[in-house]
Design a protein around this motif. Structure first.
Motif, PDB file in Angstrom:
ATOM      1  N   LEU A  84      28.771  30.941  30.321  1.00  0.00           N
ATOM      2  CA  LEU A  84      29.651  32.046  30.704  1.00  0.00           C
ATOM      3  C   LEU A  84      31.083  31.748  30.277  1.00  0.00           C
ATOM      4  O   LEU A  84      31.576  30.634  30.478  1.00  0.00           O
ATOM      5  N   GLN A  85      31.748  32.744  29.712  1.00  0.00           N
ATOM      6  CA  GLN A  85      33.175  32.672  29.402  1.00  0.00           C
ATOM      7  C   GLN A  85      33.807  33.986  29.829  1.00  0.00           C
ATOM      8  O   GLN A  85      33.483  35.036  29.283  1.00  0.00           O
ATOM      9  N   VAL A  86      34.659  33.940  30.832  1.00  0.00           N
ATOM     10  CA  VAL A  86      35.269  35.148  31.391  1.00  0.00           C
ATOM     11  C   VAL A  86      36.786  35.028  31.302  1.00  0.00           C
ATOM     12  O   VAL A  86      37.364  34.027  31.750  1.00  0.00           O
ATOM     13  N   THR A  87      37.434  36.015  30.718  1.00  0.00           N
ATOM     14  CA  THR A  87      38.892  36.042  30.600  1.00  0.00           C
ATOM     15  C   THR A  87      39.431  37.192  31.444  1.00  0.00           C
ATOM     16  O   THR A  87      38.991  38.344  31.291  1.00  0.00           O
ATOM     17  N   VAL A  88      40.356  36.894  32.333  1.00  0.00           N
ATOM     18  CA  VAL A  88      40.966  37.907  33.195  1.00  0.00           C
ATOM     19  C   VAL A  88      42.476  37.893  32.940  1.00  0.00           C
ATOM     20  O   VAL A  88      43.181  37.007  33.436  1.00  0.00           O
ATOM     21  N   PRO A  89      43.006  38.828  32.163  1.00  0.00           N
ATOM     22  CA  PRO A  89      44.431  38.813  31.791  1.00  0.00           C
ATOM     23  C   PRO A  89      45.369  38.771  32.995  1.00  0.00           C
ATOM     24  O   PRO A  89      46.432  38.140  32.939  1.00  0.00           O
ATOM     25  N   GLU A  90      45.017  39.437  34.096  1.00  0.00           N
ATOM     26  CA  GLU A  90      45.881  39.483  35.269  1.00  0.00           C
ATOM     27  C   GLU A  90      45.716  38.257  36.168  1.00  0.00           C
ATOM     28  O   GLU A  90      46.418  38.120  37.175  1.00  0.00           O
ATOM     29  N   GLY A  91      44.791  37.385  35.852  1.00  0.00           N
ATOM     30  CA  GLY A  91      44.555  36.196  36.671  1.00  0.00           C
ATOM     31  C   GLY A  91      43.456  36.421  37.701  1.00  0.00           C
ATOM     32  O   GLY A  91      43.240  37.535  38.173  1.00  0.00           O
ATOM     33  N   VAL A  92      42.751  35.355  38.047  1.00  0.00           N
ATOM     34  CA  VAL A  92      41.659  35.433  39.012  1.00  0.00           C
ATOM     35  C   VAL A  92      42.206  35.195  40.425  1.00  0.00           C
ATOM     36  O   VAL A  92      42.844  34.180  40.677  1.00  0.00           O
ATOM     37  N   PRO A  93      41.940  36.102  41.376  1.00  0.00           N
ATOM     38  CA  PRO A  93      42.426  35.926  42.754  1.00  0.00           C
ATOM     39  C   PRO A  93      41.828  34.675  43.410  1.00  0.00           C
ATOM     40  O   PRO A  93      40.733  34.222  43.063  1.00  0.00           O
ATOM     41  N   ASP A  94      42.541  34.152  44.413  1.00  0.00           N
ATOM     42  CA  ASP A  94      42.105  32.923  45.085  1.00  0.00           C
ATOM     43  C   ASP A  94      40.754  33.090  45.758  1.00  0.00           C
ATOM     44  O   ASP A  94      39.915  32.185  45.732  1.00  0.00           O
TER      45      ASP A  94
END
Length: 255
Positions: A222-232
């Motif tokens: 798995l490779q997941v990119t979240v431009p806004e950042g991943v929440p805690d």
């Protein structure tokens, strides 16, 4: 809990919340909580009518909400790529031949609640699959797909032999050597993951895993990119779930 709800609705919600009445049940839990410790310790298979009767009657077994929840759990367990951690499914048992009819593994099925519908211990189902593969007619030379879209047959190997006076082979004999390893990778659509994985299992993995002594290794990357950042909270949930699911490697990065 809403005060306007009737006592029956409130009791039902509480029963579901505390799992006194289970509305969504995993195949792995069915095996670990009911099948292995109680229901099929001394048998190789169990028909679904009897399984439902046991679950509805014995208080120490999981209290599943209805028959549909049970059927969905079985269908998911058989469709899983790691079906051998759950169970197989069959549409009958031939006592005279000692074999299962309509044996299904690692594929999507429609489950019916009847005395002819069976869940089968995975090691027992595997033995039948291996026996069937051993008795099957030797296949034609396999085709190996190349990157160009073309195909090639089995590799040839030339070995030296002793030349006799009447031998015109120049001391060379061509021996057909079958390929012994398959590898492949494919990019999946996250929104259609269940469908795509099911097709791969049916069209590729099943053909290879049914071969005698085949060792199948499957790795999900798995490779997941979240431009806004991943929440805690998502980081914490995913990290804990990865540990429970025995991920060998996982983590979050800044970039």
């Amino acid at each position: 809990m809403h005060s306007s709800d009737s006592p029956i609705v409130q009791a039902s919600r509480k029963a579901v919340h505390e799992e006194h009445l289970i509305a969504n049940y995993a195949a792995s839990r069915l095996r670990l909580e009911a099948l292995d410790p109680y229901l099929w310790r001394d048998v190789n298979h169990l028909d679904l009518n009897k399984l439902w009767e046991y679950l509805a009657y014995y208080l120490y077994l999981p209290r599943i909400k209805n028959q549909q929840v049970l059927l969905e759990a079985i269908a998911q367990g058989v469709a899983a790529l790691v079906w051998n951690e759950n169970f197989a499914y069959a549409t009958g048992w031939d006592e005279s031949k000692g074999r299962y009819l309509g044996l299904k593994t690692a594929e999507h099925i429609t489950v019916t609640l009847s005395s002819q519908s069976l869940i089968v211990k995975p090691e027992v189902a595997q033995r039948q699959l291996e026996a069937d593969a051993a008795m099957a007619k030797p296949p034609t030379p396999p085709l190996v797909k190349e990157g160009t879209g073309s195909y090639k047959t089995e590799k040839e190997k030339t070995i030296d032999t002793v030349v006799t006076p009447n031998d015109s082979s120049n001391g060379k004999v061509t021996v057909i050597v079958s390929p012994k390893r398959f590898y492949g990778s494919v990019k999946l659509d996250a929104l259609r993951l269940r469908r795509d994985v099911g097709q791969i299992a049916d069209e590729v993995i099943q053909h290879l895993s049914s071969l005698v002594d085949a060792e199948v290794e499957i790795t999900l990357e798995l490779q997941v990119t979240v431009p806004e950042g991943v929440p805690d909270n998502v980081i914490r949930t995913v990290s804990e779930n990865c540990q429970v699911l025995n991920f060998s490697n996982q983590g979050f990065e800044q970039e």
